[in-house]
Design a protein around this motif. Structure first.
Motif, short mmCIF file in Angstrom:
data_model
loop_
_atom_site.label_atom_id
_atom_site.label_comp_id
_atom_site.label_asym_id
_atom_site.label_seq_id
_atom_site.Cartn_x
_atom_site.Cartn_y
_atom_site.Cartn_z
N MET A 61 -19.11 7.41 -17.63
CA MET A 61 -19.96 6.27 -17.26
C MET A 61 -20.88 6.77 -16.17
O MET A 61 -20.42 7.30 -15.16
CB MET A 61 -19.09 5.12 -16.74
CG MET A 61 -19.89 3.94 -16.24
SD MET A 61 -18.86 2.67 -15.43
CE MET A 61 -18.03 1.96 -16.84
N ASP A 62 -22.20 6.65 -16.37
CA ASP A 62 -23.10 7.16 -15.34
C ASP A 62 -23.18 6.18 -14.18
O ASP A 62 -22.66 5.06 -14.24
CB ASP A 62 -24.48 7.53 -15.90
CG ASP A 62 -25.33 6.34 -16.31
OD1 ASP A 62 -25.22 5.25 -15.71
OD2 ASP A 62 -26.16 6.50 -17.22
N GLY A 63 -23.83 6.62 -13.11
CA GLY A 63 -23.89 5.81 -11.90
C GLY A 63 -24.58 4.47 -12.09
O GLY A 63 -24.15 3.46 -11.53
N LEU A 64 -25.66 4.44 -12.88
CA LEU A 64 -26.36 3.17 -13.10
C LEU A 64 -25.49 2.18 -13.84
O LEU A 64 -25.53 0.98 -13.56
CB LEU A 64 -27.68 3.40 -13.85
CG LEU A 64 -28.78 4.10 -13.06
CD1 LEU A 64 -30.00 4.34 -13.93
CD2 LEU A 64 -29.15 3.32 -11.80
N GLU A 65 -24.68 2.66 -14.78
CA GLU A 65 -23.74 1.77 -15.48
C GLU A 65 -22.63 1.32 -14.55
O GLU A 65 -22.13 0.20 -14.65
CB GLU A 65 -23.11 2.49 -16.68
CG GLU A 65 -24.07 2.82 -17.80
CD GLU A 65 -23.42 3.68 -18.85
OE1 GLU A 65 -23.45 3.27 -20.03
OE2 GLU A 65 -22.88 4.76 -18.52
N ALA A 66 -22.23 2.21 -13.64
CA ALA A 66 -21.11 1.91 -12.74
C ALA A 66 -21.47 0.90 -11.65
O ALA A 66 -20.60 0.15 -11.21
CB ALA A 66 -20.60 3.20 -12.10
N ILE A 67 -22.73 0.87 -11.21
CA ILE A 67 -23.10 0.01 -10.08
C ILE A 67 -22.69 -1.45 -10.28
O ILE A 67 -21.98 -2.01 -9.44
CB ILE A 67 -24.60 0.15 -9.73
CG1 ILE A 67 -24.87 1.53 -9.13
CG2 ILE A 67 -25.05 -0.96 -8.76
CD1 ILE A 67 -26.35 1.86 -8.95
N PRO A 68 -23.07 -2.11 -11.39
CA PRO A 68 -22.67 -3.52 -11.52
C PRO A 68 -21.16 -3.69 -11.66
O PRO A 68 -20.59 -4.67 -11.17
CB PRO A 68 -23.40 -4.01 -12.77
CG PRO A 68 -23.93 -2.81 -13.45
CD PRO A 68 -23.97 -1.69 -12.46
N GLU A 69 -20.49 -2.72 -12.28
CA GLU A 69 -19.03 -2.78 -12.40
C GLU A 69 -18.37 -2.67 -11.03
O GLU A 69 -17.42 -3.38 -10.72
CB GLU A 69 -18.52 -1.66 -13.33
CG GLU A 69 -19.02 -1.75 -14.74
CD GLU A 69 -18.46 -2.95 -15.49
OE1 GLU A 69 -17.28 -3.29 -15.28
OE2 GLU A 69 -19.22 -3.56 -16.27
N ILE A 70 -18.87 -1.75 -10.22
CA ILE A 70 -18.34 -1.57 -8.87
C ILE A 70 -18.55 -2.85 -8.05
O ILE A 70 -17.65 -3.30 -7.35
CB ILE A 70 -19.00 -0.37 -8.17
CG1 ILE A 70 -18.51 0.95 -8.79
CG2 ILE A 70 -18.75 -0.38 -6.66
CD1 ILE A 70 -19.30 2.18 -8.37
N MET A 71 -19.72 -3.44 -8.19
CA MET A 71 -20.02 -4.65 -7.44
C MET A 71 -19.08 -5.79 -7.83
O MET A 71 -18.71 -6.61 -7.00
CB MET A 71 -21.49 -5.04 -7.63
CG MET A 71 -22.43 -4.03 -6.98
SD MET A 71 -24.15 -4.34 -7.35
CE MET A 71 -24.40 -5.86 -6.45
N ARG A 72 -18.68 -5.82 -9.10
CA ARG A 72 -17.73 -6.83 -9.57
C ARG A 72 -16.32 -6.55 -9.04
O ARG A 72 -15.61 -7.46 -8.64
CB ARG A 72 -17.70 -6.83 -11.10
CG ARG A 72 -18.11 -8.13 -11.72
CD ARG A 72 -17.94 -8.19 -13.22
NE ARG A 72 -18.36 -7.03 -13.99
CZ ARG A 72 -19.60 -6.74 -14.33
NH1 ARG A 72 -20.58 -7.52 -13.95
NH2 ARG A 72 -19.88 -5.68 -15.05
N GLU A 73 -15.93 -5.28 -9.06
CA GLU A 73 -14.57 -4.90 -8.68
C GLU A 73 -14.36 -4.85 -7.17
O GLU A 73 -13.25 -5.01 -6.68
CB GLU A 73 -14.22 -3.52 -9.27
CG GLU A 73 -14.11 -3.52 -10.78
CD GLU A 73 -12.98 -4.40 -11.30
OE1 GLU A 73 -11.92 -4.48 -10.64
OE2 GLU A 73 -13.15 -5.02 -12.36
N SER A 74 -15.41 -4.57 -6.42
CA SER A 74 -15.31 -4.46 -4.97
C SER A 74 -16.56 -5.04 -4.33
O SER A 74 -17.43 -4.31 -3.83
CB SER A 74 -15.12 -2.98 -4.57
OG SER A 74 -14.93 -2.85 -3.19
N PRO A 75 -16.70 -6.36 -4.36
CA PRO A 75 -17.95 -7.00 -3.92
C PRO A 75 -18.36 -6.73 -2.48
O PRO A 75 -19.53 -6.84 -2.15
CB PRO A 75 -17.71 -8.50 -4.16
CG PRO A 75 -16.27 -8.65 -4.45
CD PRO A 75 -15.70 -7.33 -4.80
#
Length: 125
Positions: A61-75
């Protein structure tokens, strides 16, 4: 209380260098390292870092894909993208996706440290 940092880059040598740099300061604690975006999402959830130093070009998963997921998992975490892509090419997209700041790889480690402190304190570049 130190700034808790998660390092996410598929290059082990870069993670080693950033860990060594950050841990040479009393106000930083590296709480995890990820070699791809999916691992970064998982560790962001588990570690709840203050700041995530995130590469764009990574496997799984590249960084651009990871950003929204990270924001959901660790707001509460803020994301600083450190990428080999030229600023003009990717910075706008990374910032629009939710990153707090963007740096090109090759900057001096002190510039990374200064920006991480700024982002952790709530200021953005």
């Amino acid at each position: 209380m130190p700034v808790r940092v998660l390092l996410a880059d598929d290059t082990p040598d870069l993670r080693f260098l950033m860990r060594a740099t950050l841990e040479s300061y009393e106000d930083f604690e590296v709480v995890g390292e990820a070699g791809d975006g999916a691992e970064a999402v998982r560790l962001a959830h588990d570690c709840r870092p203050d700041v995530i130093l995130l590469d764009i070009a990574m496997p799984t998963m590249d960084g651009l894909e990871a950003i929204p997921e990270i924001m959901r998992e660790s707001p509460g975490s803020r994301i600083v993208v450190l990428s080999g892509f030229e600023r003009e090419r990717m910075a706008e997209q990374a910032l629009e996706t939710g990153a707090s700041a963007y740096l090109e790889k090759g900057v001096r480690p002190q510039e990374v440290v200064t920006l991480l402190r700024s982002v952790a304190s709530g200021c953005c570049d």
